[in-house]
Each structure stands twice: as C-alpha cells, then as structure tokens.
Write an enzyme that holds these catalytic residues in place. Structure first.
Site, PDB file in Angstrom:
ATOM      1  N   GLU A 180       4.987 -21.808 -14.081  1.00  0.00           N
ATOM      2  CA  GLU A 180       3.861 -22.760 -13.896  1.00  0.00           C
ATOM      3  C   GLU A 180       3.427 -23.424 -15.207  1.00  0.00           C
ATOM      4  O   GLU A 180       2.222 -23.538 -15.500  1.00  0.00           O
ATOM      5  CB  GLU A 180       2.681 -22.057 -13.204  1.00  0.00           C
ATOM      6  CG  GLU A 180       3.015 -21.599 -11.806  1.00  0.00           C
ATOM      7  CD  GLU A 180       1.834 -21.076 -10.978  1.00  0.00           C
ATOM      8  OE1 GLU A 180       0.732 -20.913 -11.520  1.00  0.00           O
ATOM      9  OE2 GLU A 180       2.038 -20.839  -9.770  1.00  0.00           O
ATOM     10  N   GLU A 291       7.154 -18.359  -5.368  1.00  0.00           N
ATOM     11  CA  GLU A 291       5.843 -17.754  -5.082  1.00  0.00           C
ATOM     12  C   GLU A 291       5.278 -18.438  -3.854  1.00  0.00           C
ATOM     13  O   GLU A 291       5.184 -19.673  -3.831  1.00  0.00           O
ATOM     14  CB  GLU A 291       4.856 -17.928  -6.251  1.00  0.00           C
ATOM     15  CG  GLU A 291       5.166 -17.058  -7.450  1.00  0.00           C
ATOM     16  CD  GLU A 291       4.082 -17.121  -8.529  1.00  0.00           C
ATOM     17  OE1 GLU A 291       2.896 -17.320  -8.196  1.00  0.00           O
ATOM     18  OE2 GLU A 291       4.445 -16.978  -9.708  1.00  0.00           O
TER      19      GLU A 291
END
Ligand code: AHR
Length: 505
Positions: A180, A291
């Site tokens: 991220e 995720e």
C-alpha cells in the site's frame, strides 16, 4: 422468487487457480502472538503453534500464506527475527504503534507454512518486502537467505541459513514489493512514479538472485497508479495487487458490497488488458487480490472483528467474482486469518470459527476448479428485481466518504463448476434476499449425473448472528444428501448453498 438455469458443461470460462483460497497473517494485534504462535499454551505444539488453528486451516487448505504484513512489513527488518530467540531485539513498530518482540521470524514463518501443508495442499510462502525503512540490499539478502543454493553460491546469507541447520533452500516463490505504498499511512509512502522506479530495481535484482521467483507490485485500485506502475515495470512483474475492504452494520450494504468488489476487480482487469497491449510481455500479468475482507467495527487494538452471517454472504459473493474473473485473478489472501480481522478467534482454551470460515470451507472443499458460463433466468417479477444499497468502502480501516451506492445487484447469484477430473458438478448459490425464499429450477441438460445430490448450506434466521465462545456453532453449515434429484431447489433468505452432483464417467 423463481429462477431457472441451464447447465452446459461445454461452456467454460476458465480454471480457478487454487491460490485464490490464500490467507494473510500480519504482526498485528493477536494475529501472530496468540493466534499463530502461543508457546506455553496447552493447545500449542512443540514449535509453539496453536494446534487448533492449524487443524482448522488444514481442513480448508492454505495454498499460499502472505506475511509479515501489511503495514507492518514496511518497517520490518527481517534480520531482527533470526537467531536465538532470547537474543532478538524488540522494536517499536511504526505501523501499529506497538512493540514487536521478533520471536516469530522468517524461520518460524516457514516452519508454520510447513505445518499448514498437507500432501494434497502444500502451503506456499509469500513474503512482503519492506520498501519503507528497508533497502534493496536488505531485500536481496532476505531472498539469498531463503532461496539461494549455498553450494553453488556460498554467500554469507545462504551459508548463514545452512549454519542454522537448513541446507536446502526454502524456495519461497512469491515476493511482494512493498505494501500500500500509495497511502499516506504507509511507511515509505510514495508517488506512483517513485514507486514504479523502485519496483523496477527490486524486481530486476530479486530475479538476479533467483530467476524463478514471482514478484507482486503494489496496485492502488486506481487506474492512474496501476497503469503507471505496469508501464514502467514492463516485463519484470508477475502480479499487480489490489486490496478491498468494505463494511457496514447494514445487511444489504454488506452483502451488496461483493458486487462493488467485482466491479473493482473488473476495472483492474481492464487496466491490465491496456497495459498488456502497450507492453511487450512474454507472459500475462496476473492479479493478486492480496487483502480483502469486511472491516469496520474494530478501529483499534486488538483489531478484532466478529463476523456475522451477513459477512459470510459478502465473502461468498467475492468468491463468485473471483471465479468469474478466474483467468486474471489468480491469487487472493483473506485479510486476515486469525484474531486481527480474523475469520478465526482464539481464547486461551478454545477456537471460534466465524461464518466466513465456513464459506471458505464450502468453496474450497465443495466447488470445482473449472468455471462454467451460466446465467440465471428470473421467472417472476420478484426475481427480476435487483438490489441497490449504500456501501462503505474502507481504506486502512476507515470509511472513505461519501458512501457509494451500488445498483443492479441481483438477489440470487450462482456459479457452476466442474472438478478437474470431471467427476463432480457443483453449483454455488447465494440468496441475498433478506426475507424471500428463492426457488431455482436447474436444467442439467445433457449432464449425466449419477443419482443423488449433496447440499451444503449456511443460513440462519438472523443475518447479524455471530459465533461466540458460548455458542460456537450458532452459524454453521448443514449437509444433506438427497437420493434422487428431482429439483427445483429451495434457497432460504440470507443463505449460501453448494449443491454437488456426482457425474457419470
Ligand atoms: O489488514 C490490515 C491492514 O489493512 C494491512 O496492514 C494494510 O495493508 C491494510 O491497510
């Protein structure tokens, strides 16, 4: 609501990669310490691993396990986690503002993957690298430690592994280049351009150490970012990632969010199509959905979510999306496995399986790998209605304003599959309606079934019902066998059902 469906086993979309049933464990809350590893517990094995968690996970299979984060990965120095445990340094973790004891490190992780493996279903490790406070040098040494043949390349790190008792390389197949990086919460947050440049360096030189590894680049669920990264990395990448979290108290806002997931995955598939058309690639770009989950209740330590039946319908919907997009979405990792955002919860003396766990059990064990192209035909007005709902997209555990609306979500969603050997036909059906039963006529067409059908079903009167220590089976699947299939099948409101027909050879 009445529906009909015809099954034609010749119409095939593709094959589901078993890696979509993957998991994720992060140094976050009680995931590693207390969930995976619990030395001293009567439920732990000689290595300190919780045996109840291992048994539950072996039952559903863990084809790939991502570690050590997540956000944690971006400030993790792997060498802190090697060597005698009492000598390892405890470090402040910038991601979650906690202290990491480092008693669970690379070797413990790889031993855990071994412990999760069965002969039919090996567990492949997936390591997420630190591109925040870490360096390329540190990443390369980690790969040397794990994968380099110490005979052929007697480097310090390969020999270090051998000295610690492991001669054969671990052959870790998957390496993620950061986590991220697009988000301000990430240690090492960067622009797409800066990240893409770094990614080129990491991908090229990781492959210099081990040409066989597959590397995963950070995708941002944003075409601007994703295209920039894909264009600059050219032929070096294997996967681009995407993360998706949703969650609301509201029933329809939860179950309909699976349709939003499907739209985001489709968008990334289109971006990848564009990138492939621009690049000279020798192999396809794959999507690692590394995720995904429901996350909205717990915004602080120990980051535990208690999933309800409604959340299981969301998870089933995500599997339907991945099955339909199986030619591109080839890996996925539920975030997370145990305790922190966990589909499992440990107490000192017990384990609670959430309804999401049961969905994984049903899809990994009772659906097949060959996805058939099928369509549901609504047969009355109720069945022709679709659902609209406000959904809450969650990024890093926070809702992203404003709430988005998804429209046109079908109440009934079905996916038909064959197992690889052609011995079994499965039909997975979600009834998202909160109060109406659906009746589904299945025309098996020319499919030659043997007598009987097995029906696995997860449902209950209350979509908000969770499993608890006191009532661990409040939401759990039932299986019934019908000697003769007469059809149609009744699908109760708020249910997930998998039907399995044995086929004639
Ligand atoms: O799974 C929890 C966190 O969610 C992960 O650490 C991070 O990657 C995401 O924001």
């Amino acid at each position: 609501m009445r529906y009909a469906m015809t099954i034609d086993t010749a119409r095939r979309i593709g094959e589901v990669n078993p890696l979509v049933f993957g998991h994720f464990i992060e140094h976050l809350g009680r995931c590693i310490y207390g969930g995976v590893s619990d030395p001293g517990s009567p439920l732990a094995d000689a290595q300190g691993f919780r045996t109840d968690v291992l048994a539950a996970m072996r039952k559903i299979g863990v084809p790939v396990l991502r570690w050590p984060g997540g956000n944690f990965a971006s400030n993790y120095h792997w060498e802190d986690g090697i060597g005698p445990r009492d000598k390892r340094p405890a470090r402040f973790d910038l991601a979650w503002r906690s202290v990491e004891p480092n008693t669970f490190g690379t070797e413990e992780f790889l031993a855990y993957c071994d412990a999760l493996s069965t002969s039919e279903r090996p567990c492949r490790p997936y390591i997420c690298l630190n591109t925040g406070t870490g360096t390329l040098d540190e990443a390369v040494r980690w790969l040397e430690y794990c994968n380099l043949d110490a005979e052929r390349f007697p480097s310090y790190h390969a020999r270090w592994r051998r000295l610690r008792g492991r001669t054969e390389p671990y052959a870790v197949p998957f390496w993620g280049i950061g986590n991220e990086v697009y988000g301000a919460w990430q240690v090492g947050h960067a622009t797409a351009e800066a990240y893409a440049q770094k990614c080129v360096q990491y991908a090229r030189f990781l492959k210099a150490v081990d040409p066989g590894v597959k590397v995963v680049a950070v995708g941002a669920d944003n075409p601007d970012w994703d295209l920039e990264v894909l264009r600059r990395t050219g032929n070096l990448l294997d996967y681009i990632s995407i993360h998706q979290y949703y969650g609301r108290d509201d029933y329809y806002g939860t179950v309909a969010a699976a349709a939003a997931v499907e739209r985001r995955l489709k968008l990334l598939c289109s971006v990848v199509d564009v990138a492939e058309a621009m690049l000279q690639r020798d192999r396809p770009i794959e999507i690692a959905f590394d995720e995904w989950n429901i996350w909205y209740q717990s915004r602080q330590r120990p980051w535990e979510e208690f999933y309800a039946l409604k959340d299981a319908l969301f998870a089933a919907g995500v599997f339907h999306a991945m099955y339909r997009l199986c030619t591109r979405v080839t890996m996925a990792n539920l975030a997370q496995m145990v305790n922190a955002l966990g589909m499992l919860h440990t107490t000192p003396t017990s384990l609670v399986l959430s309804p999401i766990y049961h969905v994984l059990d049903m899809y990994s064990n009772y659906t097949g790998r060959v996805v058939l192209d099928t369509a549901l035909q609504p047969e009355d007005d109720e069945a022709r209605e679709t659902l609209s709902a406000d959904i809450a997209v969650q990024v890093h555990g926070r809702p992203v304003p404003p709430p988005r609306v998804v429209k046109g979500v079908p109440y009934l969603d079905a996916v038909a599959t064959l197992d690889g050997a052609g011995k079994r036909l499965s039909l997975a059906v979600i009834n998202r309606h909160q109060s109406l039963t659906a009746t589904l006529r299945v025309d098996l067409n020319q499919v030659r079934t043997r007598s009987g059908v097995e029906i696995h079903q997860l449902t209950g009167p209350d979509p908000m019902q969770q499993n608890t220590v006191e009532r661990p089976d409040a939401v759990s699947p039932t299986t019934r066998r019908l000697g003769i299939w007469t059809g149609p099948v009744e699908l109760p409101p708020c249910s997930v059902t998998v039907l399995e027909w044995p086929l004639q050879p």
